[in-house]
Scaffold this active site. Sequence first.
Site: not given
Length: 136
Positions: A48-52
Amino acid sequence: MATPAFEEIVEDFEFLEDWEDRYRHVIEQGKAMEPLDDAFKVPATKVNGCASQVWLQPTIENGQFHFDGDSDALIVRGLIAVLRTLYNGLPVGDVPKVDAGGELARLGLHDHLSAQRSNGLRAMIDRIREVALASA
């Protein structure tokens, strides 16, 4: 504390003068990586926390840390490949001691990644550290 494989990437980056070439090199690192089996692309391995979309599948064998990963974004796949050279093969107890920010700064990545990508990179590093700390 960098692995010999990471030192090779640092040397490659020193040779590549143009950031566009360095960016392509990171992408090529990701393309050369084996894709993560779809069976491991599950909520438990998602970062979690990634744009992709990003998945990391860590394993610890004989006290050594390894992880595989994948992403739906080429540059993020490349960043995973770079992180693998930084961490794979280290004793699990050494993984949290790695100054990932300092090592990656040697590549100048933070100067050229968007804020979202930088946040995602930090999220991946945090996940790696969490797994290692829980396993040490």
